[in-house]
Design a protein around this motif. Structure first.
Motif, PDB file in Angstrom:
ATOM      1  N   GLN A  65       0.851  -1.192   0.000  1.00 42.79           N
ATOM      2  CA  GLN A  65       0.000   0.000   0.000  1.00 42.79           C
ATOM      3  C   GLN A  65       0.886   1.242   0.000  1.00 42.79           C
ATOM      4  N   VAL A  66       0.633   2.128  -0.941  1.00 36.91           N
ATOM      5  CA  VAL A  66       1.431   3.343  -1.079  1.00 36.91           C
ATOM      6  C   VAL A  66       0.861   4.408  -0.157  1.00 36.91           C
ATOM      7  N   PRO A  67       1.702   5.113   0.591  1.00 36.55           N
ATOM      8  CA  PRO A  67       1.195   6.189   1.463  1.00 36.55           C
ATOM      9  C   PRO A  67       0.434   7.249   0.680  1.00 36.55           C
ATOM     10  N   GLU A  68      -0.555   7.828   1.329  1.00 35.21           N
ATOM     11  CA  GLU A  68      -1.407   8.797   0.650  1.00 35.21           C
ATOM     12  C   GLU A  68      -0.640  10.044   0.237  1.00 35.21           C
ATOM     13  N   PHE A  69       0.340  10.485   1.058  1.00 36.06           N
ATOM     14  CA  PHE A  69       1.068  11.707   0.708  1.00 36.06           C
ATOM     15  C   PHE A  69       2.020  11.489  -0.455  1.00 36.06           C
ATOM     16  N   TRP A  70       2.276  10.235  -0.838  1.00 37.40           N
ATOM     17  CA  TRP A  70       3.045   9.958  -2.056  1.00 37.40           C
ATOM     18  C   TRP A  70       2.182  10.077  -3.306  1.00 37.40           C
ATOM     19  N   GLN A  71       0.874  10.128  -3.127  1.00 39.63           N
ATOM     20  CA  GLN A  71      -0.059  10.145  -4.251  1.00 39.63           C
ATOM     21  C   GLN A  71      -0.631  11.532  -4.518  1.00 39.63           C
ATOM     22  N   LYS A  72      -0.087  12.531  -3.867  1.00 36.87           N
ATOM     23  CA  LYS A  72      -0.555  13.896  -4.070  1.00 36.87           C
ATOM     24  C   LYS A  72       0.520  14.697  -4.776  1.00 36.87           C
ATOM     25  N   ALA A  73       0.103  15.433  -5.799  1.00 35.61           N
ATOM     26  CA  ALA A  73       1.044  16.190  -6.627  1.00 35.61           C
ATOM     27  C   ALA A  73       0.595  17.644  -6.722  1.00 35.61           C
ATOM     28  N   GLU A  74       1.570  18.532  -6.612  1.00 34.80           N
ATOM     29  CA  GLU A  74       1.328  19.959  -6.812  1.00 34.80           C
ATOM     30  C   GLU A  74       1.632  20.307  -8.270  1.00 34.80           C
ATOM     31  N   GLY A  75       0.696  20.936  -8.970  1.00 40.55           N
ATOM     32  CA  GLY A  75       0.850  21.219 -10.393  1.00 40.55           C
ATOM     33  C   GLY A  75       0.997  22.697 -10.690  1.00 40.55           C
ATOM     34  N   LEU A  76       1.736  22.985 -11.738  1.00 37.32           N
ATOM     35  CA  LEU A  76       1.902  24.341 -12.245  1.00 37.32           C
ATOM     36  C   LEU A  76       1.752  24.327 -13.759  1.00 37.32           C
ATOM     37  N   PHE A  77       1.218  25.410 -14.310  1.00 38.28           N
ATOM     38  CA  PHE A  77       1.077  25.527 -15.756  1.00 38.28           C
ATOM     39  C   PHE A  77       2.303  26.247 -16.319  1.00 38.28           C
ATOM     40  N   VAL A  78       2.890  25.658 -17.348  1.00 38.35           N
ATOM     41  CA  VAL A  78       4.056  26.235 -18.016  1.00 38.35           C
ATOM     42  C   VAL A  78       3.677  26.479 -19.469  1.00 38.35           C
ATOM     43  N   PRO A  79       3.881  27.690 -20.006  1.00 42.45           N
ATOM     44  CA  PRO A  79       3.492  27.969 -21.403  1.00 42.45           C
ATOM     45  C   PRO A  79       4.365  27.212 -22.389  1.00 42.45           C
ATOM     46  N   LYS A  80       3.754  26.713 -23.442  1.00 38.71           N
ATOM     47  CA  LYS A  80       4.479  26.030 -24.503  1.00 38.71           C
ATOM     48  C   LYS A  80       5.111  27.008 -25.488  1.00 38.71           C
ATOM     49  N   GLU A  81       4.563  28.197 -25.607  1.00 39.48           N
ATOM     50  CA  GLU A  81       5.030  29.181 -26.569  1.00 39.48           C
ATOM     51  C   GLU A  81       4.813  30.573 -25.996  1.00 39.48           C
ATOM     52  N   THR A  82       5.384  31.564 -26.648  1.00 41.17           N
ATOM     53  CA  THR A  82       5.233  32.936 -26.173  1.00 41.17           C
ATOM     54  C   THR A  82       3.812  33.436 -26.415  1.00 41.17           C
ATOM     55  N   ASN A  83       3.387  34.370 -25.561  1.00 41.07           N
ATOM     56  CA  ASN A  83       2.051  34.969 -25.656  1.00 41.07           C
ATOM     57  C   ASN A  83       0.955  33.904 -25.611  1.00 41.07           C
ATOM     58  N   SER A  84       1.085  32.992 -24.653  1.00 40.18           N
ATOM     59  CA  SER A  84       0.092  31.926 -24.495  1.00 40.18           C
ATOM     60  C   SER A  84      -1.102  32.459 -23.701  1.00 40.18           C
ATOM     61  N   HIS A  85      -2.317  32.245 -24.213  1.00 42.75           N
ATOM     62  CA  HIS A  85      -3.534  32.704 -23.560  1.00 42.75           C
ATOM     63  C   HIS A  85      -4.531  31.572 -23.363  1.00 42.75           C
ATOM     64  N   ASN A  86      -4.568  30.621 -24.293  1.00 37.92           N
ATOM     65  CA  ASN A  86      -5.503  29.510 -24.203  1.00 37.92           C
ATOM     66  C   ASN A  86      -4.922  28.400 -23.334  1.00 37.92           C
ATOM     67  N   ILE A  87      -5.795  27.637 -22.660  1.00 40.66           N
ATOM     68  CA  ILE A  87      -5.330  26.568 -21.784  1.00 40.66           C
ATOM     69  C   ILE A  87      -4.595  25.480 -22.553  1.00 40.66           C
ATOM     70  N   SER A  88      -4.931  25.323 -23.842  1.00 44.71           N
ATOM     71  CA  SER A  88      -4.260  24.318 -24.662  1.00 44.71           C
ATOM     72  C   SER A  88      -2.817  24.694 -24.980  1.00 44.71           C
ATOM     73  N   GLN A  89      -2.444  25.961 -24.742  1.00 47.25           N
ATOM     74  CA  GLN A  89      -1.081  26.406 -24.998  1.00 47.25           C
ATOM     75  C   GLN A  89      -0.172  26.227 -23.785  1.00 47.25           C
ATOM     76  N   PHE A  90      -0.674  25.571 -22.747  1.00 49.36           N
ATOM     77  CA  PHE A  90       0.109  25.339 -21.540  1.00 49.36           C
ATOM     78  C   PHE A  90       0.251  23.842 -21.315  1.00 49.36           C
ATOM     79  N   ARG A  91       1.329  23.465 -20.657  1.00 50.12           N
ATOM     80  CA  ARG A  91       1.517  22.091 -20.190  1.00 50.12           C
ATOM     81  C   ARG A  91       1.680  22.101 -18.673  1.00 50.12           C
ATOM     82  N   THR A  92       1.328  20.986 -18.050  1.00 51.74           N
ATOM     83  CA  THR A  92       1.373  20.894 -16.593  1.00 51.74           C
ATOM     84  C   THR A  92       2.638  20.175 -16.153  1.00 51.74           C
ATOM     85  N   ILE A  93       3.326  20.767 -15.194  1.00 49.14           N
ATOM     86  CA  ILE A  93       4.428  20.083 -14.535  1.00 49.14           C
ATOM     87  C   ILE A  93       4.011  19.831 -13.091  1.00 49.14           C
ATOM     88  N   SER A  94       4.383  18.689 -12.566  1.00 51.23           N
ATOM     89  CA  SER A  94       3.921  18.267 -11.249  1.00 51.23           C
ATOM     90  C   SER A  94       5.106  18.024 -10.333  1.00 51.23           C
TER      91      SER A  94
END
Length: 420
Positions: A65-94
């Motif tokens: 059984q994996v501990p619960e705190f190992w299964q929680k991730a903090e995410g941030l949005f990083v733009p794929k290109e300059t002048n990104s406005h749409n959510i599809s222009q970002f990728r998530t890093i965790s």
């Protein structure tokens, strides 16, 4: 059909302290920590704390059984290109807790060893892996490659309860259950992707044997690097068969192709156009020695690129590519290949005596080092031949007698210089 029973079973014992230490040693000290704020550097600098983590890892392995705190991730949005406005222009890093990443990195190494030892995954077809595939494909891959039930429960229990929240500025979302895909940064997802992607590629293997070489060796029709897939067939009909089989498999795995990023190329045999002798003579008549010097540089780049290609084919890790007998077109008939001369000279460098040369040994060099050594030697041969021709030009080769400070200049720099 599942793969045949493994000849070498997966190591299902508790992770050893040596495995944990090796994972921590090879991890980047600057990697961002998870929610508990403990980075890799703490475990690198504190051996006693690492030993306590190892005891926790053994307990997790025994209980499954994996501990619960190992299964929680903090995410941030990083733009794929300059002048990104749409959510599809970002990728998530965790950011996952480092303790869990160390645990699953040790497990991923055992899975990789199991797949390679039993030849379940062909490394020449699937090169690398990335996260982002469905859970049903993971379950099928674990069963297909005879992963023990205890290990399957650990992996699936971990993936089924992953939670993610994303921070945007000062705003933070609630914890969300991940229903599709894998958290980026998960150390075991790379291996799991390779297993799942190999299932998809094997589904289309029977549709085409691939292109046939002059040595009557059939190359593989499907190759992938990360999630980029290349299909090579002898006819466009075979390509349709392969694409149809891949589409059925990817649809079952809840994946899909992206037509906007797809490209196709069809090569057909065509007769060579006849050359015009008069036009060739006219162009040759108007060439000056400055253009000839520029042409020499182009010839050098061509021969260096050709040598790089030949060494890449001859030193390929893929056995079929190496034995296919692929030949490059020779521009100069009657002269030995430059790369063959370079190889012969480089093999002799290791016999020059102790301390005579600082050049790396050819027999001990890796494939990338051999390629660079051959290309550099070909450039030296072209440079020597170019200087010998320049000396015979009289006034046009007077620069060979100049006594100046050695300086390497590119053609781009030369064209940008202002006239005196």
């Amino acid at each position: 059909m599942p793969e045949p029973a493994p000849t070498i079973a997966l190591d299902s014992k508790e992770p050893t302290l040596a495995e944990v230490k090796d994972v921590v040693k090879k991890a980047r000290a600057g990697s961002a920590p998870g929610s508990n704020g403990i980075p890799y550097k703490v475990y690198k600098m504190c051996p006693r704390l690492l030993r306590r983590l190892w005891r926790l890892i053994k307990m997790v392995w025994r209980k499954g059984q994996v501990p619960e705190f190992w299964q929680k991730a903090e995410g941030l949005f990083v733009p794929k290109e300059t002048n990104s406005h749409n959510i599809s222009q970002f990728r998530t890093i965790s950011f996952l807790n480092v303790g869990g990443k160390i645990f699953f990195a040790a497990l991923a190494r055992r899975l990789t060893t199991h797949l390679a030892a039993n030849k379940y995954v062909d490394a020449s077809i699937q090169k690398r892996g990335v996260p982002g595939f469905s859970g049903c494909l993971i379950r099928r891959a674990l069963d297909h490659y005879h992963i023990p039930a205890h290990v399957q429960n650990v992996v699936l229990g971990y993936l089924d309860n992953i939670q993610l929240r994303v921070s945007v500025g000062e705003k933070v979302t609630e914890w969300q259950m991940l229903e599709k895909g894998i958290i980026t940064g998960c150390t075991v997802s790379v291996t799991l992707f390779g297993m799942g992607m190999n299932l998809i590629l094997n589904a289309a293997k029977k549709e085409s044997r691939g292109p046939k070489t002059a040595s009557w060796i059939y190359l593989r029709s499907n190759r992938s690097i990360i999630d980029d897939l290349t299909i090579t067939t002898q006819t466009h009909v075979q390509a349709r068969w392969v694409l149809s089989a891949l589409e059925n498999t990817t649809s079952w795995a809840r994946m899909k192709f992206k037509p906007k990023k797809s490209r196709s190329l069809i090569i057909t045999k065509a007769s060579q156009p006849r050359s015009s002798t008069s036009r060739y003579r006219e162009n040759t008549y108007h060439l000056s020695w400055i253009v000839n010097s520029s042409a020499w540089a182009s010839v050098e780049e061509f021969k260096a690129s050709k040598a790089r290609l030949v060494v890449t084919l001859n030193e390929s890790r893929d056995d079929k590519i190496r034995k296919a007998g692929i030949e490059t077109k020779k521009r100069e008939s009657g002269q030995p290949a430059r790369q063959s001369q370079a190889k012969s000279r480089l093999r002799q460098q290791g016999r020059q005596g102790l301390g005579f040369s600082t050049c790396p040994n050819w027999s001990q060099a890796a494939s990338g080092e051999k390629r660079k050594m051959v290309v550099d030697d070909v450039r030296k041969m072209e440079e020597n031949e170019r200087r010998s021709r320049a000396v015979a030009m009289g006034s046009q080769g007077a620069w060979t007698k100049w006594d100046t400070t050695p300086r390497k200049m590119t053609w781009d720099q030369i064209w940008k210089y202002e006239p005196l």
